[in-house]
Design a protein around this motif. Sequence first.
Motif, mmCIF file in Angstrom:
data_model
loop_
_atom_site.group_PDB
_atom_site.id
_atom_site.type_symbol
_atom_site.label_atom_id
_atom_site.label_comp_id
_atom_site.label_asym_id
_atom_site.label_seq_id
_atom_site.Cartn_x
_atom_site.Cartn_y
_atom_site.Cartn_z
ATOM 1 N N GLY A 82 49.014 41.170 38.043
ATOM 2 C CA GLY A 82 48.314 39.931 38.321
ATOM 3 C C GLY A 82 47.447 39.437 37.179
ATOM 4 N N ARG B 191 47.477 43.170 47.492
ATOM 5 C CA ARG B 191 46.802 42.458 46.406
ATOM 6 C C ARG B 191 47.715 41.568 45.567
ATOM 7 N N TYR C 130 41.280 41.133 41.094
ATOM 8 C CA TYR C 130 41.451 42.569 41.347
ATOM 9 C C TYR C 130 42.154 43.244 40.173
ATOM 10 N N ASP D 277 46.353 38.516 43.386
ATOM 11 C CA ASP D 277 44.894 38.586 43.256
ATOM 12 C C ASP D 277 44.531 38.918 41.809
ATOM 13 N N THR D 278 44.313 37.885 41.004
ATOM 14 C CA THR D 278 44.051 38.061 39.575
ATOM 15 C C THR D 278 42.760 38.820 39.325
#
Length: 179
Positions: free
Chosen positions: A136, A92, A98, A95-96
């Motif tokens: 993230g 991940r 998430y 992956d902002t």
Amino acid sequence: MHDDDPAWGPLPARPAALRWLLLLPLTLVFLPLWWVVWVLLAICFLCVAPVAQLIVWMVPRAENGAVRMLDATLGRVPFIPLWCVTPVGLVREGDTAYYRARVDRRVAKKTRLVETSGHRSEYHRDLELGAHYFRGAGAGHVLRVASEQGWGLHPVLRSHPRRRLRLRHDGRPRPRLGN
């Protein structure tokens, strides 16, 4: 509040080659050794704790100093270091959405725990998130989401937006909308 400060934004994504070739082997080899050292330090502090408790009991104003001393020593050694890459972190990275959903769930869960526990459990009012948890999304997002639910930066323990956030709930239940 901290939106214009880049230190409170998301951490930059690490290159895939760095994650897979360097950080994953370091994590697999050194993380168990790191945890053994961390547990040994915690045991040493538990041996010193009765003496510190006696001093705090005799000198009531020493409590904040004792908390700061523990934070300055054991608090500097994170349980999951920044160089560690978890399997989720490998997949991940960057992956902002998430990480934002992860932070939202954690803050909401901890807020429910605070509101249902009442006054009998003060320790539920503290929330500590390491950088690996909000990497993230950024510390600014964590603070924005948490402040909407009654959380603020801890008054005694320090937070660092690139390493760890320490939050404390104000203890007041939020008003229920609807129903």
